[in-house]
Design a protein around this motif. Structure first.
Motif, PDB file in Angstrom:
ATOM      1  N   LYS A  76       0.823  -1.201   0.000  1.00 22.21           N
ATOM      2  CA  LYS A  76       0.000   0.000   0.000  1.00 22.21           C
ATOM      3  C   LYS A  76       0.863   1.259   0.000  1.00 22.21           C
ATOM      4  O   LYS A  76       0.533   2.249  -0.659  1.00 22.21           O
ATOM      5  N   GLU A  94       3.888   1.468  -1.216  1.00 22.55           N
ATOM      6  CA  GLU A  94       4.460   1.593  -2.556  1.00 22.55           C
ATOM      7  C   GLU A  94       3.445   2.174  -3.537  1.00 22.55           C
ATOM      8  O   GLU A  94       3.780   3.048  -4.355  1.00 22.55           O
ATOM      9  N   GLU A  95       2.196   1.695  -3.428  1.00 19.20           N
ATOM     10  CA  GLU A  95       1.148   2.212  -4.307  1.00 19.20           C
ATOM     11  C   GLU A  95       0.884   3.690  -4.010  1.00 19.20           C
ATOM     12  O   GLU A  95       0.702   4.504  -4.922  1.00 19.20           O
ATOM     13  N   TYR A  96       0.881   3.998  -2.718  1.00 20.31           N
ATOM     14  CA  TYR A  96       0.661   5.397  -2.319  1.00 20.31           C
ATOM     15  C   TYR A  96       1.783   6.279  -2.850  1.00 20.31           C
ATOM     16  O   TYR A  96       1.527   7.370  -3.380  1.00 20.31           O
ATOM     17  N   ARG A  98       3.719   5.679  -5.381  1.00 14.87           N
ATOM     18  CA  ARG A  98       3.644   5.760  -6.836  1.00 14.87           C
ATOM     19  C   ARG A  98       2.620   6.820  -7.254  1.00 14.87           C
ATOM     20  O   ARG A  98       2.892   7.676  -8.112  1.00 14.87           O
ATOM     21  N   ARG A  99       1.441   6.739  -6.636  1.00 13.29           N
ATOM     22  CA  ARG A  99       0.410   7.716  -6.969  1.00 13.29           C
ATOM     23  C   ARG A  99       0.833   9.130  -6.570  1.00 13.29           C
ATOM     24  O   ARG A  99       0.534  10.107  -7.268  1.00 13.29           O
ATOM     25  N   LYS A 100       1.511   9.202  -5.427  1.00  9.23           N
ATOM     26  CA  LYS A 100       1.995  10.490  -4.980  1.00  9.23           C
ATOM     27  C   LYS A 100       2.995  11.076  -5.976  1.00  9.23           C
ATOM     28  O   LYS A 100       2.957  12.271  -6.297  1.00  9.23           O
ATOM     29  N   GLU A 106       3.120  10.390  -9.126  1.00 10.92           N
ATOM     30  CA  GLU A 106       2.370  10.800 -10.314  1.00 10.92           C
ATOM     31  C   GLU A 106       1.700  12.157 -10.100  1.00 10.92           C
ATOM     32  O   GLU A 106       1.699  13.013 -10.993  1.00 10.92           O
ATOM     33  N   ARG A 107       1.118  12.321  -8.898  1.00  7.62           N
ATOM     34  CA  ARG A 107       0.475  13.607  -8.609  1.00  7.62           C
ATOM     35  C   ARG A 107       1.498  14.741  -8.591  1.00  7.62           C
ATOM     36  O   ARG A 107       1.248  15.830  -9.121  1.00  7.62           O
ATOM     37  N   GLU A 108       2.656  14.453  -7.982  1.00  8.08           N
ATOM     38  CA  GLU A 108       3.690  15.479  -7.926  1.00  8.08           C
ATOM     39  C   GLU A 108       4.187  15.818  -9.323  1.00  8.08           C
ATOM     40  O   GLU A 108       4.461  16.989  -9.623  1.00  8.08           O
ATOM     41  N   LYS A 156       1.778  18.559   0.162  1.00 11.21           N
ATOM     42  CA  LYS A 156       2.819  17.527   0.184  1.00 11.21           C
ATOM     43  C   LYS A 156       3.252  17.212   1.612  1.00 11.21           C
ATOM     44  O   LYS A 156       3.389  16.046   1.996  1.00 11.21           O
ATOM     45  N   GLU A 203       0.490  15.125   3.433  1.00 13.57           N
ATOM     46  CA  GLU A 203       0.445  13.721   2.989  1.00 13.57           C
ATOM     47  C   GLU A 203       1.579  12.912   3.612  1.00 13.57           C
ATOM     48  O   GLU A 203       1.372  11.779   4.049  1.00 13.57           O
TER      49      GLU A 203
END
Length: 205
Positions: free
Chosen positions: A63, A65-67, A69-71, A73-75, A137, A140
């Protein structure tokens, strides 16, 4: 006859003692068997808990790692948006400077003032968006740290509670065994004393 009766009596006493001893041994074996079963169940439970904790950790890592990764992408998206905004701001500044160069007289001064206000507004908006992105940022990252710390604390509490229960059962088993051995010695001493006393009585007769 008295001697034979004494022998029979002694044999009966010994047989009775042996039967009691066998019954006591059987009961003790059943008790130990129950304890072994409980220990095996507890060991299995501990192993299962450790396995579940490991799986939970792996799931948490996935989770995270997924977080992340998405973070990322958002950044990246925010960075791209900021880059486009910088380009737009630079174009606006070029346009404003061009307008300033073309302006003359009072009209030039008015145009210059408008251009300066527009430039100030663009820079203020830019700074505001950069500040919001930085705060988002930081929040989070703080939320992620708190969640992982709470998860680790819960897992440590669970392992500590299971360890205390296991140690309690092992201690109880050891105390039962010591008490059983003490009673064995006392019963053996009583049987030996009864047998000796019986022999002395019949010898006197």
């Amino acid at each position: 006859m008295k001697k034979e009766e004494a022998i029979k009596h002694r044999q009966a006493v010994i047989k009775q003692i042996q039967e009691k001893e066998q019954e006591r041994i059987r009961q003790r074996q059943e008790l130990f068997k129950e304890i072994e079963i409980k220990l095996a169940e507890l060991n299995e439970q501990l192993l299962r808990s450790k396995k579940e904790a490991l799986e939970e950790q792996r799931d948490a890592d996935r989770k995270v790692e997924e977080y992340m990764r998405r973070k990322a992408e958002r950044e990246a998206a925010v960075e791209e948006e900021l880059r486009l905004q910088r380009l737009a701001r630079e174009r606006e500044i070029v346009q404003l400077r061009t307008m300033q160069e073309r302006a003359q007289g009072l009209e030039a001064e008015q145009d210059e003032m408008k251009a300066q206000r527009a430039q100030d507004e663009v820079e203020r908006e830019w700074r505001r968006k950069e500040l919001e992105a930085s705060r988002r940022k930081a929040k989070e990252e703080d939320d992620l740290k708190k969640a992982r710390a709470e998860q680790m604390l819960d897992r440590r509490r669970t392992i500590a509670r299971e360890k205390r229960e296991f140690e309690r059962i092992v201690k109880a088993q050891r105390e039962w065994q010591e008490e059983d051995e003490r009673q064995d010695r006392m019963k053996k001493e009583e049987a030996d004393w009864d047998a000796d006393a019986s022999c002395d009585v019949h010898s006197i007769e």
